[in-house]
Design an enzyme around this catalytic site. Sequence first.
Site, PDB file in Angstrom:
ATOM      1  N   GLU A   8      -0.216  -3.172  -3.610  1.00  0.00           N
ATOM      2  CA  GLU A   8      -0.141  -1.993  -2.763  1.00  0.00           C
ATOM      3  C   GLU A   8      -1.553  -1.469  -2.503  1.00  0.00           C
ATOM      4  OE1 GLU A   8       2.516   2.097  -2.626  1.00  0.00           O
ATOM      5  OE2 GLU A   8       1.794   1.405  -4.572  1.00  0.00           O
TER       6      GLU A   8
ATOM      7  N   LYS B 206       8.086   1.266   3.049  1.00  0.00           N
ATOM      8  CA  LYS B 206       8.486   1.815   1.746  1.00  0.00           C
ATOM      9  C   LYS B 206       9.547   2.905   1.908  1.00  0.00           C
ATOM     10  CE  LYS B 206       6.279   3.599  -2.481  1.00  0.00           C
ATOM     11  NZ  LYS B 206       4.964   4.012  -3.055  1.00  0.00           N
TER      12      LYS B 206
ATOM     13  N   CYS C 156       6.295  -0.565  -5.099  1.00  0.00           N
ATOM     14  CA  CYS C 156       5.936   0.383  -6.145  1.00  0.00           C
ATOM     15  C   CYS C 156       7.110   1.263  -6.596  1.00  0.00           C
ATOM     16  CB  CYS C 156       4.745   1.226  -5.675  1.00  0.00           C
ATOM     17  SG  CYS C 156       3.812   2.011  -7.027  1.00  0.00           S
TER      18      CYS C 156
END
Length: 292
Positions: free
Chosen positions: A52, A131, A176
């Site tokens: 990321e 995301k 993440c």
Amino acid sequence: MSPSTASSAAAPVTVAAVQMVSGTRLEDNLERARHWIGEAARQGARLVSLPEYFCLMGHKDTDKLPFAERPGDLDAPIQGALSRAARDHGVWILGGTLPMAIDGAPVPAERVRNTTCVFSPDGTMAARYDKLHLFCYDNGRERYDEARVLQAGEAPVTFQARMAEGPALRVGLSICYDLRFPELFRAMTFSGDGPLDLISVPAAFTFTTGQAHWELLLRARAVENQAYVIAAAQGGTHENGRRTWGHSMIVDPWGEVLACVPEGEGLAIAALDPARIAQVREQLPALRHRRL
């Protein structure tokens, strides 16, 4: 549903997770990414994942906003670099994340998407994932709120990574903080296209949360979905003073950690073996036993 998987007769495929300690200068970070992609390819990797924010870890959350790119713009610095690296080395690239402009918004704007772009070995973009879950954390000493500069994505994304030799892998994309939401991975596993062979989790976990939960969550997602997990992470103390946990790793469907880079730049490399996936699912057919 009777879960399918990559053919157990297919040969293993080598995959690599790149760990970086990205800084504040875009070109420097792109050069380090190019270096590690090339090194992974030289070591036999056919699929390479970046962490990321591999392209930029700024001093402030807003530092990323001027670097936002339009989707599919291969003339842009970040997407162009990823496309060329995939083509030059003949590998699949899971391109960590980059700031992606929101459709219809100017560049720069007050908010962007945090986006994984996947490039196939011919340099074309094969998938894009924004995301879904935005990180927010406050323990009195550390404060993070991604929603201040990010807009959440809207849907899970999977794709087929077809190898010139070896299996076609069904890959599920996450980023993440998504790791904490098992329903996302269940949705991808039971989407109707068969269970996942590989879960991608590029990350920049904080040292505090990573030390407590990173490996635990990665191994849990692997075991629950009986799939390999590739987790490329930021790992070290950055120019902006932030310390990330690192421990980039590859985990097998039984939850065994096959490779790990604790801290600093490096590669976690391992073989993804379709026969291992088939063996785990045959011996413990938990995916077929799901009732809810």
